[in-house]
Design a protein around this motif. Structure first.
Motif, mmCIF file in Angstrom:
data_model
loop_
_atom_site.group_PDB
_atom_site.id
_atom_site.type_symbol
_atom_site.label_atom_id
_atom_site.label_comp_id
_atom_site.label_asym_id
_atom_site.label_seq_id
_atom_site.Cartn_x
_atom_site.Cartn_y
_atom_site.Cartn_z
ATOM 1 N N ASN A 124 0.808 -1.216 0.000
ATOM 2 C CA ASN A 124 0.000 0.000 0.000
ATOM 3 C C ASN A 124 0.841 1.266 0.000
ATOM 4 O O ASN A 124 0.383 2.338 0.373
ATOM 5 C CB ASN A 124 -0.937 0.004 1.207
ATOM 6 N N LYS A 125 2.111 1.157 -0.427
ATOM 7 C CA LYS A 125 3.004 2.322 -0.451
ATOM 8 C C LYS A 125 3.317 2.694 -1.895
ATOM 9 O O LYS A 125 3.793 1.861 -2.670
ATOM 10 C CB LYS A 125 4.286 2.030 0.328
ATOM 11 N N ILE A 126 3.036 3.955 -2.234
ATOM 12 C CA ILE A 126 3.232 4.432 -3.599
ATOM 13 C C ILE A 126 4.154 5.643 -3.571
ATOM 14 O O ILE A 126 4.020 6.525 -2.712
ATOM 15 C CB ILE A 126 1.896 4.815 -4.247
ATOM 16 N N MET A 127 5.093 5.691 -4.513
ATOM 17 C CA MET A 127 6.029 6.813 -4.586
ATOM 18 C C MET A 127 5.881 7.570 -5.902
ATOM 19 O O MET A 127 5.819 6.949 -6.968
ATOM 20 C CB MET A 127 7.463 6.316 -4.427
ATOM 21 N N ILE A 128 5.822 8.885 -5.798
ATOM 22 C CA ILE A 128 5.864 9.754 -6.972
ATOM 23 C C ILE A 128 7.185 10.512 -6.940
ATOM 24 O O ILE A 128 7.507 11.188 -5.954
ATOM 25 C CB ILE A 128 4.679 10.740 -6.992
ATOM 26 N N TYR A 129 7.959 10.374 -8.004
ATOM 27 C CA TYR A 129 9.218 11.109 -8.097
ATOM 28 C C TYR A 129 8.918 12.533 -8.549
ATOM 29 O O TYR A 129 8.170 12.755 -9.516
ATOM 30 C CB TYR A 129 10.163 10.426 -9.092
#
Length: 312
Positions: free
Chosen positions: A3-8
């Motif tokens: 459930n962890k999402i990263m946006i650069y």
């Protein structure tokens, strides 16, 4: 964690990169996801829309060495176990995304412009065959879903402020990539058509008379843009091209002069309140989307409109 999402966050376009939160809003139950933003940026540049902000320390290599950047982000992704990584399709992002995907042994869907879900599957949508078709791509058997997304195609409207936890990210120095900077020349600051309130756009019907659009743009306090045909013929710079292979724009008023309106051009128009089309072919696809259609020569229309404005 699943459930962890990263946006650069691209350091040249941090706020625009943050707008990619719309992808999470459309594809996931945002309340169940933990959102991370990460990049070589300053805290004041990032809106408080994320749960966490991972700040990478300033380093000149983050401006030219995509291999080194990918190695740093690989460490971050493996440490935090992101289930999804989203990278903006800027000139940096287009180099960084495939390098990071290889390191994470993941597939990559590049340049997406929309996203859907079907039977709990994520469908990443992007143009194919020069914008003639829109492909829907799903990621199978991949622990990390990776995508790069076009700036301007997404706009986060939730605008919910969060108590964003900001922390520096400390990493182990990667092995040298072998790339070194030999020189540097700052590019001139130019206006971006994505920021325009009014766009006057010229297409194949304008032809070699493209320069005649600029006097009208000055009178209307507008900016000039172009279709792919005008760019390919050498009449306009690629930096002002509208469409899937150019930029996605959202002005209040879009004046399409001599533009046929292929799918790849139409996909570059997003949430535009008013469109005026001038075309000798009243059945051109762009006309069906327009609020006002003028049947006739585009440059003749420009000339007469300028004369009318000068009189008033």
């Amino acid at each position: 964690m699943k459930n962890k999402i990263m946006i650069y966050l691209d350091q040249e376009y941090p706020n625009e990169s943050a707008q990619l939160l719309e992808i999470i809003e459309k594809a996931y139950n945002k309340n169940e996801m933990i959102t991370y933003a990460a990049g070589w940026v300053e805290e004041k540049q990032v809106p408080c829309w994320f749960d966490h902000l991972l700040l990478l320390p300033p380093d000149e290599r983050s401006r030219y060495d995509a291999r080194w950047m990918a190695s740093v982000l690989e460490q971050m992704c493996r440490e935090h176990e992101f289930c999804c990584v989203i990278i903006p399709s800027t000139w940096t992002g287009r180099m960084l995304a495939p390098l990071l995907a290889v390191k994470l042994e993941s597939g990559l869907t590049a340049d997406i412009t929309d996203i859907e879900t079907l039977d709990d599957k994520l469908l990443m949508i992007r143009p194919a065959f020069s914008g003639k078709v829109m492909a829907k791509i799903t990621s199978k058997d991949s622990q990390v879903i990776m995508m790069s997304a076009r700036l301007g195609a997404f706009s986060y409207t939730g605008l919910q402020q969060k108590k964003m936890q900001t922390e520096p990210y400390l990493f182990q120095e990667p092995i040298r990539s072998g790339i070194r900077q030999l020189g540097r020349e700052d590019k001139k600051q130019t206006a971006d058509i994505r920021e325009a309130e009014v766009l006057i756009s010229g297409g194949g019907g304008v032809g070699r008379r493209f320069d005649q659009l600029y006097p009208l743009s000055k009178r209307l306090n507008a900016m000039v843009s172009a279709s792919r045909k005008s760019v390919d013929s050498g009449m306009a710079s690629r930096s002002i091209q509208v469409g899937q292979s150019g930029k996605i724009v959202s002005p209040q008023l879009y004046i399409a002069l001599g533009i046929y309106g292929s799918m790849q051009h139409i996909e570059g128009l997003k949430d535009i309140p008013y469109i005026i089309s001038v075309n000798i072919n009243k059945n051109a696809p762009i006309c069906s989307l327009s609020d006002i259609v003028v049947e006739g020569d585009a440059i003749e229309f420009v000339t007469k409109l300028l004369e009318r404005i000068k009189k008033e």
